[in-house]
Motif scaffolding. Structure first.
Motif, PDB file in Angstrom:
ATOM      1  N   ILE A  29       0.846  -1.192   0.000  1.00  0.00           N
ATOM      2  CA  ILE A  29       0.000   0.000   0.000  1.00  0.00           C
ATOM      3  C   ILE A  29       0.881   1.241   0.000  1.00  0.00           C
ATOM      4  CG2 ILE A  29      -0.311   0.090   2.514  1.00  0.00           C
ATOM      5  CD1 ILE A  29      -3.381   0.774   1.457  1.00  0.00           C
ATOM      6  N   ILE A  30       0.389   2.270  -0.707  1.00  0.00           N
ATOM      7  CA  ILE A  30       1.120   3.534  -0.797  1.00  0.00           C
ATOM      8  C   ILE A  30       0.797   4.374   0.431  1.00  0.00           C
ATOM      9  CG2 ILE A  30       1.345   5.686  -2.125  1.00  0.00           C
ATOM     10  CD1 ILE A  30       2.294   3.377  -3.771  1.00  0.00           C
ATOM     11  N   MET A  31       1.821   5.002   1.000  1.00  0.00           N
ATOM     12  CA  MET A  31       1.557   5.969   2.059  1.00  0.00           C
ATOM     13  C   MET A  31       2.185   7.309   1.685  1.00  0.00           C
ATOM     14  SD  MET A  31       2.180   5.859   6.143  1.00  0.00           S
ATOM     15  CE  MET A  31       3.826   6.500   6.369  1.00  0.00           C
ATOM     16  N   ALA A  32       1.421   8.375   1.890  1.00  0.00           N
ATOM     17  CA  ALA A  32       1.979   9.721   1.681  1.00  0.00           C
ATOM     18  C   ALA A  32       2.150  10.342   3.064  1.00  0.00           C
ATOM     19  CB  ALA A  32       1.068  10.520   0.766  1.00  0.00           C
ATOM     20  N   GLY A  33       1.298  11.281   3.456  1.00  0.00           N
ATOM     21  CA  GLY A  33       1.427  11.898   4.782  1.00  0.00           C
ATOM     22  C   GLY A  33       1.085  10.949   5.923  1.00  0.00           C
ATOM     23  N   GLY A  34       0.298   9.930   5.620  1.00  0.00           N
ATOM     24  CA  GLY A  34      -0.062   8.923   6.622  1.00  0.00           C
ATOM     25  C   GLY A  34      -1.184   9.326   7.566  1.00  0.00           C
ATOM     26  N   THR A  35      -1.696  10.549   7.423  1.00  0.00           N
ATOM     27  CA  THR A  35      -2.672  11.024   8.417  1.00  0.00           C
ATOM     28  C   THR A  35      -4.026  10.326   8.304  1.00  0.00           C
ATOM     29  OG1 THR A  35      -3.391  12.834   7.002  1.00  0.00           O
ATOM     30  CG2 THR A  35      -1.621  13.322   8.556  1.00  0.00           C
ATOM     31  N   GLU A  36      -4.277   9.705   7.183  1.00  0.00           N
ATOM     32  CA  GLU A  36      -5.528   8.967   7.032  1.00  0.00           C
ATOM     33  C   GLU A  36      -5.263   7.471   7.142  1.00  0.00           C
ATOM     34  OE1 GLU A  36      -8.864   6.953   5.037  1.00  0.00           O
ATOM     35  OE2 GLU A  36      -6.876   7.116   4.152  1.00  0.00           O
ATOM     36  N   LEU A  37      -4.149   7.042   6.577  1.00  0.00           N
ATOM     37  CA  LEU A  37      -3.831   5.617   6.549  1.00  0.00           C
ATOM     38  C   LEU A  37      -3.450   5.091   7.944  1.00  0.00           C
ATOM     39  CD1 LEU A  37      -3.425   3.161   4.713  1.00  0.00           C
ATOM     40  CD2 LEU A  37      -1.040   3.859   4.455  1.00  0.00           C
ATOM     41  N   ILE A  38      -2.629   5.845   8.668  1.00  0.00           N
ATOM     42  CA  ILE A  38      -2.140   5.336   9.958  1.00  0.00           C
ATOM     43  C   ILE A  38      -3.284   5.108  10.957  1.00  0.00           C
ATOM     44  CG2 ILE A  38      -0.674   5.918  11.966  1.00  0.00           C
ATOM     45  CD1 ILE A  38       1.548   6.457  10.084  1.00  0.00           C
ATOM     46  N   ALA A 111      -0.329  16.331   5.859  1.00  0.00           N
ATOM     47  CA  ALA A 111      -1.221  15.717   4.867  1.00  0.00           C
ATOM     48  C   ALA A 111      -0.892  16.180   3.453  1.00  0.00           C
ATOM     49  CB  ALA A 111      -2.664  16.083   5.191  1.00  0.00           C
ATOM     50  N   THR A 112      -1.042  15.279   2.498  1.00  0.00           N
ATOM     51  CA  THR A 112      -0.809  15.625   1.092  1.00  0.00           C
ATOM     52  C   THR A 112      -2.137  15.727   0.342  1.00  0.00           C
ATOM     53  OG1 THR A 112      -0.739  13.350   0.295  1.00  0.00           O
ATOM     54  CG2 THR A 112       1.333  14.264   1.160  1.00  0.00           C
ATOM     55  N   ILE A 113      -2.070  16.386  -0.795  1.00  0.00           N
ATOM     56  CA  ILE A 113      -3.259  16.526  -1.632  1.00  0.00           C
ATOM     57  C   ILE A 113      -3.664  15.176  -2.228  1.00  0.00           C
ATOM     58  CG2 ILE A 113      -1.762  17.426  -3.505  1.00  0.00           C
ATOM     59  CD1 ILE A 113      -5.403  18.371  -3.188  1.00  0.00           C
ATOM     60  N   GLY A 162     -13.513  13.845   1.632  1.00  0.00           N
ATOM     61  CA  GLY A 162     -12.292  14.544   1.225  1.00  0.00           C
ATOM     62  C   GLY A 162     -12.607  15.976   0.797  1.00  0.00           C
ATOM     63  N   ASP A 163     -12.201  16.922   1.632  1.00  0.00           N
ATOM     64  CA  ASP A 163     -12.503  18.328   1.345  1.00  0.00           C
ATOM     65  C   ASP A 163     -12.010  18.771  -0.033  1.00  0.00           C
ATOM     66  OD1 ASP A 163     -13.854  19.767   3.494  1.00  0.00           O
ATOM     67  OD2 ASP A 163     -12.143  19.212   4.733  1.00  0.00           O
ATOM     68  N   MET A 164     -10.797  18.329  -0.410  1.00  0.00           N
ATOM     69  CA  MET A 164     -10.157  18.897  -1.595  1.00  0.00           C
ATOM     70  C   MET A 164     -10.802  18.455  -2.904  1.00  0.00           C
ATOM     71  SD  MET A 164      -8.136  20.807  -0.045  1.00  0.00           S
ATOM     72  CE  MET A 164      -7.648  21.595  -1.554  1.00  0.00           C
TER      73      MET A 164
HETATM   74  C1  LIG Z   1      -7.894  14.459  13.183  1.00  0.00           C
HETATM   75  C2  LIG Z   1      -8.038  14.369  11.696  1.00  0.00           C
HETATM   76  C3  LIG Z   1      -8.811  15.294  11.037  1.00  0.00           C
HETATM   77  C4  LIG Z   1      -8.955  15.247   9.654  1.00  0.00           C
HETATM   78  N1  LIG Z   1      -9.733  16.179   9.071  1.00  0.00           N
HETATM   79  C5  LIG Z   1      -9.899  16.144   7.732  1.00  0.00           C
HETATM   80  C6  LIG Z   1     -10.701  17.130   7.098  1.00  0.00           C
HETATM   81  O1  LIG Z   1     -11.222  18.044   7.739  1.00  0.00           O
HETATM   82  N2  LIG Z   1     -10.871  17.045   5.766  1.00  0.00           N
HETATM   83  C7  LIG Z   1     -10.287  16.057   5.023  1.00  0.00           C
HETATM   84  O2  LIG Z   1     -10.483  16.038   3.806  1.00  0.00           O
HETATM   85  N3  LIG Z   1      -9.515  15.123   5.597  1.00  0.00           N
HETATM   86  C8  LIG Z   1      -9.295  15.142   6.928  1.00  0.00           C
HETATM   87  N4  LIG Z   1      -8.504  14.194   7.531  1.00  0.00           N
HETATM   88  C9  LIG Z   1      -7.993  13.077   6.738  1.00  0.00           C
HETATM   89  C10 LIG Z   1      -6.578  13.227   6.220  1.00  0.00           C
HETATM   90  O3  LIG Z   1      -5.765  13.851   7.168  1.00  0.00           O
HETATM   91  C11 LIG Z   1      -6.505  14.059   4.961  1.00  0.00           C
HETATM   92  O4  LIG Z   1      -7.442  13.611   4.053  1.00  0.00           O
HETATM   93  C12 LIG Z   1      -5.137  14.051   4.318  1.00  0.00           C
HETATM   94  O5  LIG Z   1      -5.114  14.973   3.254  1.00  0.00           O
HETATM   95  C13 LIG Z   1      -4.711  12.706   3.812  1.00  0.00           C
HETATM   96  O6  LIG Z   1      -3.443  12.857   3.198  1.00  0.00           O
HETATM   97  P1  LIG Z   1      -2.194  11.961   3.609  1.00  0.00           P
HETATM   98  O7  LIG Z   1      -1.082  12.374   2.735  1.00  0.00           O
HETATM   99  O8  LIG Z   1      -1.957  12.002   5.046  1.00  0.00           O
HETATM  100  O9  LIG Z   1      -2.761  10.545   3.162  1.00  0.00           O
HETATM  101  P2  LIG Z   1      -2.297   9.086   3.574  1.00  0.00           P
HETATM  102  O10 LIG Z   1      -2.814   8.761   4.910  1.00  0.00           O
HETATM  103  O11 LIG Z   1      -0.861   8.898   3.317  1.00  0.00           O
HETATM  104  O12 LIG Z   1      -3.085   8.264   2.463  1.00  0.00           O
HETATM  105  C14 LIG Z   1      -4.503   8.269   2.371  1.00  0.00           C
HETATM  106  C15 LIG Z   1      -4.939   7.190   1.350  1.00  0.00           C
HETATM  107  O13 LIG Z   1      -4.536   7.560   0.049  1.00  0.00           O
HETATM  108  C16 LIG Z   1      -3.639   6.610  -0.508  1.00  0.00           C
HETATM  109  N5  LIG Z   1      -2.620   7.399  -1.207  1.00  0.00           N
HETATM  110  C17 LIG Z   1      -1.990   8.513  -0.733  1.00  0.00           C
HETATM  111  N6  LIG Z   1      -1.221   9.066  -1.689  1.00  0.00           N
HETATM  112  C18 LIG Z   1      -1.367   8.284  -2.796  1.00  0.00           C
HETATM  113  C19 LIG Z   1      -0.842   8.344  -4.125  1.00  0.00           C
HETATM  114  N7  LIG Z   1      -0.039   9.332  -4.521  1.00  0.00           N
HETATM  115  N8  LIG Z   1      -1.198   7.372  -5.000  1.00  0.00           N
HETATM  116  C20 LIG Z   1      -2.032   6.371  -4.625  1.00  0.00           C
HETATM  117  N9  LIG Z   1      -2.568   6.267  -3.395  1.00  0.00           N
HETATM  118  C21 LIG Z   1      -2.245   7.216  -2.488  1.00  0.00           C
HETATM  119  C22 LIG Z   1      -3.133   5.799   0.657  1.00  0.00           C
HETATM  120  O14 LIG Z   1      -2.815   4.473   0.244  1.00  0.00           O
HETATM  121  C23 LIG Z   1      -4.306   5.834   1.600  1.00  0.00           C
HETATM  122  O15 LIG Z   1      -5.240   4.865   1.260  1.00  0.00           O
HETATM  123  C24 LIG Z   1      -8.311  14.236   8.913  1.00  0.00           C
HETATM  124  C25 LIG Z   1      -7.517  13.295   9.578  1.00  0.00           C
HETATM  125  C26 LIG Z   1      -7.368  13.352  10.949  1.00  0.00           C
HETATM  126  C27 LIG Z   1      -6.513  12.346  11.639  1.00  0.00           C
END
Ligand SMILES: Cc1cc2nc3c(=O)[nH]c(=O)nc-3n(C[C@H](O)[C@H](O)[C@H](O)COP(=O)(O)OP(=O)(O)OC[C@H]3O[C@@H](n4cnc5c(N)ncnc54)[C@H](O)[C@@H]3O)c2cc1C
Ligand code: SF4
Ligand code: FES
Ligand code: FES
Lengths: 329, 167
Positions: A29-38, A111-113, A162-164
């Motif tokens: 599985i791909i991880m970017a910022g990890g804020t959703e996956l972790i 977090a990443t887009i 997903g807000d974005m």
């Molecule tokens: C307390 C809290 C509040 C939050 N509030 C919001 C909010 O208000 N609005 C909102 O939209 N989100 C929110 N989130 C969710 C999350 O933080 C964001 O959506 C964030 O942008 C996810 O990005 P990330 O890089 O951390 O994703 P990750 O956790 O790294 O990945 C998320 C998912 O996308 C996949 N992925 C990531 N990058 C790629 C890539 N390049 N190619 C293929 N697959 C990929 C991963 O495999 C995983 O399934 C919140 C999370 C927490 C913990």
């Protein structure tokens, strides 16, 4: 809370990423910022054998304005960088608004887009700890055949929050994905299945970047978000609006909702409805009513569903009114 | 789960300007390594899933959540925890202001709160009240009601700006 065991990999280029994915035959599985996956891994909702962090791939972390004025946003650009990049950018204001309201400052820094767009759908009966899961028979999203949110339902209604996605869709953004060494571009609204249990049709594709077309003259946009607390919370209803104004009339309009369905909802039949009509409050009310009629949230997030639907109408009205009133200023 | 064949790694983390060599599992979060391996227990462990901010640390000057970050991803970065704020036993102006303004009660949120504020001042030395609220929106405090925290931060901002102008 400990994570389950996995093997960590961190390729430094798209080529090595490709080679890794091939070698792992789908078991990664791909991880970017990890804020959703972790959090999902901590809750044991997913237990991957291999985890590929893409944060060391420099090619993915840039925002560029191309010669033809298209904007390219790499998949691992942080939400906080988007806030700064799109600040005071009128055509793309919706991106600024949405980015600025994602999670908290710490989340926006990490977090990443790409991760934001590809975040899993959520449900208050699904995003729960292991202890909860052990006492409840599995629902559709966990491989069972019941739904706690919609009784007797044959499918899953987990919500896409997903807000974005909403701003990128109304601004006609495309995503570029890497599938088996091929780069394929898709309009963002086409990557969703509408099925809460399996929200995306891009399978194991890796998101490389987003492409936003050059903004046309008269383009303005905004995003409104409804959540219980003013900070930190996921949207339980969100509306993005992009309008093109020409000769004091709305020449084009695109509206997209999130937080009310398993995929972003692009509002239908709206452009024809407004064609050539004068811009009055009555017209904006009528548009809001059309939007309201296409929002069908179910009881699986915080907040009351009637309130969430009502807020869709209210936020649509406010968004359009604000855009139009602000246009000449 | 059975941990058969789980590979350990030796990594180096730069924390508060000091290199720590530590043996980790791939799955270890930075929070776990800080608290349970390096005994840097100033950083607090609460929700574990990003919702409370108690575990906030700085990575390359930006506030991040150590419960959502893998320790292995901390390699090559400059990590700052609450232990890195005071120098030679002397508290920073921000820490003193938290005490003076009653911005600490039970103290559980405090280290995370402080790190968020340091992150804010790193990018914006002159934040508005709104900027301050936004910077700490991810830090839950169940005791103070936030007002005293905001007062303390504003006092530090005013003092720092004044000192700068006087110079
Ligand atoms: C307390 C809290 C509040 C939050 N509030 C919001 C909010 O208000 N609005 C909102 O939209 N989100 C929110 N989130 C969710 C999350 O933080 C964001 O959506 C964030 O942008 C996810 O990005 P990330 O890089 O951390 O994703 P990750 O956790 O790294 O990945 C998320 C998912 O996308 C996949 N992925 C990531 N990058 C790629 C890539 N390049 N190619 C293929 N697959 C990929 C991963 O495999 C995983 O399934 C919140 C999370 C927490 C913990
Ligand atoms: S909507 Fe129903 S099936 Fe889907 S996650 Fe929630 S309870 Fe499970
Ligand atoms: S412990 Fe990290 S945010 Fe709560
Ligand atoms: S002082 Fe007790 S949680 Fe903030």
């Amino acid at each position: 809370m400990q994570l389950p065991h996995f093997k960590y990999h961190a390729p430094r280029s798209i080529n090595t990423l490709n080679a890794l994915i091939e070698k792992m035959k789908g078991q990664a599985i791909i991880m970017a910022g990890g804020t959703e996956l972790i959090p999902r891994m901590k809750m044991r909702l997913i237990q991957p054998e291999n985890l590929i962090s893409i944060l060391k791939i420099k090619e993915l972390e840039h925002i560029k304005i191309k010669k033809d004025k298209k904007i390219e946003i790499g998949a691992t650009v942080r939400i906080d960088n988007l806030v700064n990049f799109f600040k005071e950018n009128r055509p793309f204001n919706a991106i600024f608004q949405a980015a600025n309201m994602v999670g908290s400052q710490q989340i926006r820094n990490m977090a990443t887009i790409g991760g934001n767009i590809l975040q899993n759908t959520r449900c208050k009966y699904y995003n729960r700890t292991l202890q909860w899961q052990n006492i409840m028979p599995p629902c559709h999203k966990r491989g069972g055949n019941i739904c706690y949110a919609v009784k007797n339902s044959k499918r899953c209604f987990a919500v896409y929050q997903g807000d974005m996605a909403a701003p990128l869709i109304v601004l006609n953004g495309k995503g570029e994905f890497l599938f088996d060494k091929n780069f394929i571009q898709k309009p963002l609204e086409d990557i969703f299945t509408g099925n809460g249990a399996m929200p995306f049709n891009v399978g194991k594709g890796v998101l490389i970047k987003f492409i936003l077309p050059q903004p046309e003259d008269g383009l303005i946009s905004t995003y409104k978000k409804y959540r219980i607390r003013d900070g930190m919370d996921f949207p339980i209803a969100g509306v993005a609006v992009a309008i093109k104004i020409k000769n004091k009339k709305i020449d084009d309009i695109k509206i997209c909702l999130i937080g009310v369905s398993s995929a972003p909802v692009v509002i239908k039949d709206i452009k024809d409805f407004i064609s050539e009509k004068k811009l009055t409050d009555k017209l904006i009310h009528e548009i809001s009513e059309i939007v309201y009629n296409q929002a069908h949230p179910v009881e699986n997030t915080d907040g009351d569903i009637n309130k969430r639907r009502y807020m869709i109408k209210q936020m649509t009205f406010e968004a359009i009114k604000e855009l139009i009133d602000g246009y000449d200023k | 789960m059975i941990n058969k064949g789980v590979k350990k790694r030796l990594i180096t983390l730069n924390i508060n300007d000091r290199d720590y060599h530590v043996i980790i599992d791939d799955r270890d979060t930075l929070l776990y390594i800080l608290r349970d391996k390096l005994m840097l227990t100033g950083t607090k462990d609460a929700c574990g899933v990003g919702e409370c901010g108690a575990c906030t640390v700085l990575v390359d000057g930006k506030a991040v959540l150590s419960c959502l970050m893998l320790a292995i991803d901390g390699q090559g970065k400059k990590i700052t925890t609450v232990e890195g704020l005071a120098k030679d036993g002397k508290l920073t102006d921000l820490q003193k202001a938290f005490i003076q303004y009653g911005a600490i009660q039970c103290g559980y949120c405090t280290s995370g709160m402080l790190m968020s504020v340091v992150g804010l001042f790193n990018t914006n030395p002159n934040p508005t009240k709104n900027d301050i609220k936004k910077a700490i929106e991810g830090n839950i405090c169940r005791c103070t009601g936030y007002n005293k925290i905001i007062d303390a931060i504003e006092a530090v901002k005013d003092k720092r700006l004044k000192d700068k102008n006087d110079r």
